[in-house]
Scaffold this motif. Structure first.
Motif, PDB file in Angstrom:
ATOM      1  N   GLY A 264      22.314  -0.606   1.049  1.00  0.00           N
ATOM      2  CA  GLY A 264      21.496   0.590   1.231  1.00  0.00           C
ATOM      3  C   GLY A 264      21.135   1.308  -0.048  1.00  0.00           C
ATOM      4  N   SER A 265      21.385   0.693  -1.196  1.00  0.00           N
ATOM      5  CA  SER A 265      20.982   1.323  -2.455  1.00  0.00           C
ATOM      6  C   SER A 265      19.480   1.539  -2.457  1.00  0.00           C
ATOM      7  CB  SER A 265      21.364   0.432  -3.640  1.00  0.00           C
ATOM      8  OG  SER A 265      22.758   0.322  -3.758  1.00  0.00           O
ATOM      9  N   THR A 266      19.063   2.629  -3.110  1.00  0.00           N
ATOM     10  CA  THR A 266      17.643   2.984  -3.103  1.00  0.00           C
ATOM     11  C   THR A 266      17.136   3.272  -4.510  1.00  0.00           C
ATOM     12  OG1 THR A 266      18.159   5.315  -2.744  1.00  0.00           O
ATOM     13  CG2 THR A 266      17.770   3.974  -0.782  1.00  0.00           C
ATOM     14  N   SER A 267      15.832   3.161  -4.653  1.00  0.00           N
ATOM     15  CA  SER A 267      15.168   3.534  -5.888  1.00  0.00           C
ATOM     16  C   SER A 267      13.823   4.148  -5.521  1.00  0.00           C
ATOM     17  CB  SER A 267      14.985   2.307  -6.782  1.00  0.00           C
ATOM     18  OG  SER A 267      14.390   2.662  -8.012  1.00  0.00           O
ATOM     19  N   TYR A 268      13.394   5.134  -6.329  1.00  0.00           N
ATOM     20  CA  TYR A 268      12.147   5.840  -6.044  1.00  0.00           C
ATOM     21  C   TYR A 268      11.288   5.947  -7.297  1.00  0.00           C
ATOM     22  CZ  TYR A 268      14.463   7.477  -1.779  1.00  0.00           C
ATOM     23  OH  TYR A 268      15.112   7.543  -0.562  1.00  0.00           O
ATOM     24  N   ALA A 269       9.986   5.988  -7.076  1.00  0.00           N
ATOM     25  CA  ALA A 269       9.085   6.337  -8.161  1.00  0.00           C
ATOM     26  C   ALA A 269       9.284   7.810  -8.492  1.00  0.00           C
ATOM     27  CB  ALA A 269       7.639   6.080  -7.747  1.00  0.00           C
TER      28      ALA A 269
ATOM     29  N   PHE B 286      10.346  12.071  -0.807  1.00  0.00           N
ATOM     30  CA  PHE B 286      10.344  10.936   0.117  1.00  0.00           C
ATOM     31  C   PHE B 286      11.768  10.402   0.256  1.00  0.00           C
ATOM     32  CE2 PHE B 286       5.711   9.296  -0.644  1.00  0.00           C
ATOM     33  CZ  PHE B 286       5.235  10.577  -0.411  1.00  0.00           C
ATOM     34  N   THR B 287      12.064   9.888   1.446  1.00  0.00           N
ATOM     35  CA  THR B 287      13.367   9.269   1.698  1.00  0.00           C
ATOM     36  C   THR B 287      13.165   7.940   2.411  1.00  0.00           C
ATOM     37  OG1 THR B 287      14.430  11.439   1.917  1.00  0.00           O
ATOM     38  CG2 THR B 287      15.625   9.529   2.763  1.00  0.00           C
ATOM     39  N   ILE B 288      13.717   6.896   1.837  1.00  0.00           N
ATOM     40  CA  ILE B 288      13.630   5.562   2.431  1.00  0.00           C
ATOM     41  C   ILE B 288      14.936   5.269   3.152  1.00  0.00           C
ATOM     42  CG2 ILE B 288      14.525   4.336   0.403  1.00  0.00           C
ATOM     43  CD1 ILE B 288      12.441   2.133   0.965  1.00  0.00           C
ATOM     44  N   SER B 289      14.828   4.546   4.258  1.00  0.00           N
ATOM     45  CA  SER B 289      16.026   4.143   4.996  1.00  0.00           C
ATOM     46  C   SER B 289      15.740   2.843   5.721  1.00  0.00           C
ATOM     47  CB  SER B 289      16.447   5.237   5.979  1.00  0.00           C
ATOM     48  OG  SER B 289      15.422   5.481   6.928  1.00  0.00           O
ATOM     49  N   ARG B 290      16.794   2.207   6.210  1.00  0.00           N
ATOM     50  CA  ARG B 290      16.602   0.953   6.939  1.00  0.00           C
ATOM     51  C   ARG B 290      17.617   0.833   8.042  1.00  0.00           C
ATOM     52  NH1 ARG B 290      21.455   0.609   5.418  1.00  0.00           N
ATOM     53  NH2 ARG B 290      22.339  -1.221   4.371  1.00  0.00           N
ATOM     54  N   ASP B 291      17.241   0.075   9.057  1.00  0.00           N
ATOM     55  CA  ASP B 291      18.107  -0.264  10.175  1.00  0.00           C
ATOM     56  C   ASP B 291      18.155  -1.782  10.213  1.00  0.00           C
ATOM     57  OD1 ASP B 291      19.236  -0.893  12.646  1.00  0.00           O
ATOM     58  OD2 ASP B 291      18.361   0.837  13.638  1.00  0.00           O
ATOM     59  N   ASN B 292      19.200  -2.355   9.660  1.00  0.00           N
ATOM     60  CA  ASN B 292      19.283  -3.812   9.563  1.00  0.00           C
ATOM     61  C   ASN B 292      19.315  -4.481  10.927  1.00  0.00           C
ATOM     62  OD1 ASN B 292      19.254  -3.691   6.789  1.00  0.00           O
ATOM     63  ND2 ASN B 292      21.461  -3.894   6.561  1.00  0.00           N
ATOM     64  N   ASP B 293      19.980  -3.847  11.881  1.00  0.00           N
ATOM     65  CA  ASP B 293      20.085  -4.450  13.217  1.00  0.00           C
ATOM     66  C   ASP B 293      18.714  -4.591  13.860  1.00  0.00           C
ATOM     67  OD1 ASP B 293      23.214  -2.768  13.963  1.00  0.00           O
ATOM     68  OD2 ASP B 293      22.806  -4.685  12.968  1.00  0.00           O
TER      69      ASP B 293
ATOM     70  N   ALA C  60      -1.693  19.353   3.232  1.00  0.00           N
ATOM     71  CA  ALA C  60      -0.766  19.448   2.114  1.00  0.00           C
ATOM     72  C   ALA C  60       0.447  20.284   2.507  1.00  0.00           C
ATOM     73  CB  ALA C  60      -1.457  20.053   0.904  1.00  0.00           C
ATOM     74  N   GLY C  61       1.625  19.804   2.114  1.00  0.00           N
ATOM     75  CA  GLY C  61       2.861  20.471   2.482  1.00  0.00           C
ATOM     76  C   GLY C  61       3.490  19.923   3.755  1.00  0.00           C
ATOM     77  N   GLY C  62       2.737  19.117   4.480  1.00  0.00           N
ATOM     78  CA  GLY C  62       3.224  18.560   5.726  1.00  0.00           C
ATOM     79  C   GLY C  62       4.066  17.310   5.533  1.00  0.00           C
ATOM     80  N   SER C  63       4.429  16.696   6.667  1.00  0.00           N
ATOM     81  CA  SER C  63       5.308  15.527   6.654  1.00  0.00           C
ATOM     82  C   SER C  63       4.763  14.422   7.529  1.00  0.00           C
ATOM     83  CB  SER C  63       6.706  15.910   7.161  1.00  0.00           C
ATOM     84  OG  SER C  63       7.304  16.892   6.340  1.00  0.00           O
ATOM     85  N   LEU C  64       5.109  13.200   7.167  1.00  0.00           N
ATOM     86  CA  LEU C  64       4.827  12.023   7.972  1.00  0.00           C
ATOM     87  C   LEU C  64       5.997  11.061   7.830  1.00  0.00           C
ATOM     88  CD1 LEU C  64       1.079  11.120   7.230  1.00  0.00           C
ATOM     89  CD2 LEU C  64       2.015  11.879   9.427  1.00  0.00           C
ATOM     90  N   ARG C  65       6.169  10.224   8.838  1.00  0.00           N
ATOM     91  CA  ARG C  65       7.196   9.199   8.779  1.00  0.00           C
ATOM     92  C   ARG C  65       6.567   7.847   9.046  1.00  0.00           C
ATOM     93  NH1 ARG C  65      11.911   7.625  12.996  1.00  0.00           N
ATOM     94  NH2 ARG C  65      13.576   7.040  11.541  1.00  0.00           N
ATOM     95  N   LEU C  66       6.678   6.958   8.082  1.00  0.00           N
ATOM     96  CA  LEU C  66       6.186   5.599   8.240  1.00  0.00           C
ATOM     97  C   LEU C  66       7.316   4.693   8.691  1.00  0.00           C
ATOM     98  CD1 LEU C  66       4.025   5.188   4.999  1.00  0.00           C
ATOM     99  CD2 LEU C  66       3.261   5.849   7.281  1.00  0.00           C
ATOM    100  N   SER C  67       6.960   3.724   9.523  1.00  0.00           N
ATOM    101  CA  SER C  67       7.907   2.712   9.958  1.00  0.00           C
ATOM    102  C   SER C  67       7.357   1.338   9.603  1.00  0.00           C
ATOM    103  CB  SER C  67       8.136   2.787  11.469  1.00  0.00           C
ATOM    104  OG  SER C  67       8.669   4.029  11.844  1.00  0.00           O
ATOM    105  N   CYS C  68       8.273   0.402   9.379  1.00  0.00           N
ATOM    106  CA  CYS C  68       7.881  -0.974   9.105  1.00  0.00           C
ATOM    107  C   CYS C  68       8.812  -1.880   9.902  1.00  0.00           C
ATOM    108  CB  CYS C  68       7.979  -1.280   7.616  1.00  0.00           C
ATOM    109  SG  CYS C  68       7.695  -3.013   7.194  1.00  0.00           S
ATOM    110  N   ALA C  69       8.248  -2.558  10.870  1.00  0.00           N
ATOM    111  CA  ALA C  69       9.024  -3.458  11.707  1.00  0.00           C
ATOM    112  C   ALA C  69       8.822  -4.888  11.231  1.00  0.00           C
ATOM    113  CB  ALA C  69       8.599  -3.321  13.165  1.00  0.00           C
ATOM    114  N   ALA C  70       9.928  -5.576  10.997  1.00  0.00           N
ATOM    115  CA  ALA C  70       9.867  -6.950  10.501  1.00  0.00           C
ATOM    116  C   ALA C  70      10.289  -7.914  11.595  1.00  0.00           C
ATOM    117  CB  ALA C  70      10.782  -7.104   9.301  1.00  0.00           C
TER     118      ALA C  70
END
Length: 125
Positions: free
Chosen positions: A56-61, A68-75, A14-24
């Protein structure tokens, strides 16, 4: 064939961080938006965050906004979810998803046509 592959899950205190990636990947794959959902044991899959491809518009629960921060790399057709100040309540399988609908924001599972296999995130207290 469109494929979404998540990575970066794991166990954190608890209190820590993780970064998830999703490759399409897939032929001429250009989703209108990409999002993250999560599902805890015994609960329904719930919306976490979404990012729109065109601007790059974003929405969060509400439960994750500010942490949390969402981001994307379109390239690279890759999406990320930086998760900070993690809490035990964040423990779930996290799924990335791609929306072909231009509805904004895409908050419902039915807005998404493609799903990844999921990545386990476990936050210990």
């Amino acid at each position: 064939q469109v494929q979404l592959v998540e990575s970066g899950g794991g166990l954190v205190q608890a209190g820590g961080s993780l970064r998830l990636s999703c490759a399409a990947s897939g032929h001429t794959f250009s989703p209108a938006a990409m999002g993250w959902f999560r599902q805890a044991p015994g609960k329904e899959r719930e919306f976490v965050s979404v990012v729109r491809r065109v601007d790059g518009s974003t929405s969060y629960a509400d439960s994750v906004r500010g942490r949390f921060t969402i981001s994307r790399d379109n390239d690279r057709n890759t999406m990320y979810l930086q998760m900070n100040s993690l809490e035990p309540e964040d423990t779930a399988v996290y799924y990335c998803a791609a929306a072909t609908s231009w509805k904004w924001p895409s908050l419902q599972t039915g807005d998404y046509a493609y799903w990844g296999q999921g990545a386990q995130v476990t936050v210990s207290s």
